[in-house]
Scaffold this active site. Structure first.
Site, mmCIF file in Angstrom:
data_model
loop_
_atom_site.group_PDB
_atom_site.id
_atom_site.type_symbol
_atom_site.label_atom_id
_atom_site.label_comp_id
_atom_site.label_asym_id
_atom_site.label_seq_id
_atom_site.Cartn_x
_atom_site.Cartn_y
_atom_site.Cartn_z
ATOM 1 N N SER A 23 14.248 21.816 -16.527
ATOM 2 C CA SER A 23 13.025 22.590 -16.725
ATOM 3 C C SER A 23 13.399 23.917 -17.367
ATOM 4 C CB SER A 23 12.354 22.822 -15.374
ATOM 5 O OG SER A 23 11.529 23.971 -15.436
ATOM 6 N N HIS B 44 0.836 -1.221 0.000
ATOM 7 C CA HIS B 44 0.000 0.000 0.000
ATOM 8 C C HIS B 44 0.866 1.265 0.000
ATOM 9 C CE1 HIS B 44 -3.239 -2.740 1.324
ATOM 10 N NE2 HIS B 44 -2.312 -3.238 2.121
ATOM 11 N N LYS C 161 15.562 21.964 -11.314
ATOM 12 C CA LYS C 161 14.927 20.711 -11.694
ATOM 13 C C LYS C 161 15.834 19.735 -12.453
ATOM 14 C CE LYS C 161 10.562 20.578 -10.453
ATOM 15 N NZ LYS C 161 9.584 20.179 -11.420
ATOM 16 N N GLU D 21 9.108 8.670 -17.112
ATOM 17 C CA GLU D 21 7.724 9.114 -17.298
ATOM 18 C C GLU D 21 7.229 8.802 -18.709
ATOM 19 O OE1 GLU D 21 7.702 13.235 -16.162
ATOM 20 O OE2 GLU D 21 8.065 12.770 -14.063
#
Ligand code: ARG
Length: 469
Positions: free
Chosen positions: A277, A156, A283, A290
């Site tokens: 970024s 979980h 970043k 992704e």
């Protein structure tokens, strides 16, 4: 460009109809397979006396010349042709004249395209198997080096019990190993040659289908001519296997994205596999992970697309089946790219081992072991569970962990606790004692890794790898 079937028509095909019907824009990818299949076919026609040896030789040399010229770039595939089969035949006739018109004897585009697509898919199955082996190699290498790299195991997404990095990676080894096995299974089942099925009902020429099958490294010819031209099961199986690979990659990516987050900081992605970024200078984003996760959708889409295309088709060939290609090619390319990039990202990723071990120590990952300790002192498990539950509550109030409590505090909750509890619930003991088959204990893991290594080496000698047209 000349059509293959103008004879019974009195009118020209409408331009839009022609374009809508044409498949050369995407089946040009089958060029090499089309040539290979035609050479085998013509070789057999000559062997059977259906063509003369001289005709056979002329056609085969013509086909080899076309192949050479397309590969070298001196001949361009003419996209005004209806499909790749028409292009090859048209160029052949242009180059060698009347003999070229005999190439298609005893054959239909239905069994021709069935063969081309099968040859192409077989080659991509082999390629996928190899890419999976490279990924498995990286996973296994990391496992071999991290038998005692502790980290929390989750259920979980809550810390559950301590494990090792080797154990966590082992779960992915299992997944990609099954994917690799699926490649062998698919290969075995699909490796039969549909050529000679004709349009649907075979042919009256004395074709030697066994010979053609052997020439093209198939196990034998397919056994029902109607099924041969209308079967796309092998492609559906492959797409299902590709969808499963993507599901596995996507889960792994999701974990890497979490591990790479500012909160976790378990891993550091190599600069070569991350992006920045345009606005936020701090970043370093896990874009590759992704994107792989994101591309999973289009591969699932390809599977659903073909399943849906095939579901209502009466026997035998229907033009709907031309729709088997674009989405399938896209899925094959996507999975190849994703496997290659993901493997590179994994190979260069660094682990923050101290941080992982520290995280494994917090969050009561040793609570089960504390309960098991009490069981060893004669407390029934259900009671032990309750005692440790109270301990956890106590720790939360005090903002500490079980192993940091004093013996007095522990005995305040149960007098069964003794000095030996600290050893029993240490991170090292928690992991090392989990020696059940499949568990993270280093002794068990060593045996597992040995078996994985042996299996992976065996794959390399398999015939599956030797074929690949
Ligand atoms: N382009 C077609 C396909 O991909 C080739 C087979 C054409 N056969 C036919 N009867 N029109 O399926």
């Amino acid at each position: 460009m000349a059509q293959l079937w103008g004879g019974r028509f009195t009118k020209e095909t409408d331009r839009k109809v022609y374009d809508f019907n044409a498949s050369i824009g995407f089946d040009k990818r089958l060029f090499c397979q089309d040539i290979e299949g035609s050479i085998a076919h013509v070789d057999m026609l000559a062997k059977q006396g259906i063509l003369t040896d001289a005709e056979g030789k002329l056609i085969i040399e013509g086909l080899q010349g076309i192949s050479r010229d397309v590969v070298s770039g001196s001949l361009e595939i003419d996209e005004r042709c209806e499909d790749i089969h028409s292009f090859v035949e048209a160029v052949l006739i242009e180059r060698i004249g009347d003999a070229g018109k005999k190439m298609h004897t005893g054959r239909s585009r239905n069994d021709q395209v069935a063969l081309d697509m099968r040859l192409y898919t077989r080659y991509r199955v082999v390629e996928t198997a190899k890419l999976l082996e490279e990924l498995l190699e990286v996973i296994l290498g990391t496992m071999e080096e991290n038998l005692s790299t502790y980290m929390p195991g989750f259920t979980h997404l809550q810390k559950a019990q301590p494990i090792t990095l080797a154990h966590h990676y082992g779960a992915y080894f299992e997944m990609f190993r099954r994917d690799r096995q699926r490649m062998s299974d698919i290969y075995e089942r699909m490796n039969y040659c549909p050529l000679g099925a004709g349009a649907l009902a075979g042919t009256t020429y004395p074709l030697d289908r066994e010979y053609v099958a052997r020439q093209l490294k198939f196990k034998g010819p397919t056994m029902n001519s109607m099924d041969s031209v209308s079967d796309r099961d092998y492609l559906i199986e492959f797409l299902a296997a590709l969808a499963t690979i993507m599901m596995h990659l996507s889960r792994f990516c999701e974990e890497i994205i979490i591990w790479n987050s500012n909160e976790y900081r378990f891993v550091e992605l190599d600069d070569a596999y991350s992006t920045g970024s345009s606005i936020m200078p701090q970043k370093k984003n896990p874009d590759i992970a992704e994107l792989v996760r994101g591309k999973t959708g289009r591969v699932y889409g390809a599977l659903m697309s073909l399943l849906t295309t095939m579901k209502g088709l009466p026997l035998a060939y229907n033009k709907d089946m031309q729709e088997d290609k674009e989405a399938a090619f896209d899925a094959m390319d996507t999975v190849s790219d994703c496997l290659a990039l993901f493997t590179g990202m994994l190979r260069t990723m660094k682990f923050n081992k101290d941080r992982m071990a520290e995280s494994a120590m917090n969050g009561f990952t040793n609570a089960t072991d504390a309960a098991d300790y009490l069981v060893g002192k004669g407390v029934p498990f259900r009671d032990a569970h309750g005692i440790v539950g109270r301990l956890v509550l106590y720790c939360i109030e005090k903002d500490t962990s079980i192993d940091k409590l004093s013996l007095e505090e522990l005995q305040g909750i149960s007098d069964k606790f003794g000095e030996d509890v600290y050893e029993a619930i240490s991170l090292k003991t928690c992991v090392e004692k989990r020696l059940t088959t499949g568990g993270p204990g280093p002794e068990t893991m060593r045996r597992t890794i040995y078996a994985y290594r042996k299996w992976l080496e065996e794959q390399k000698g398999r015939t599956l790898q030797k074929i690949g047209s």
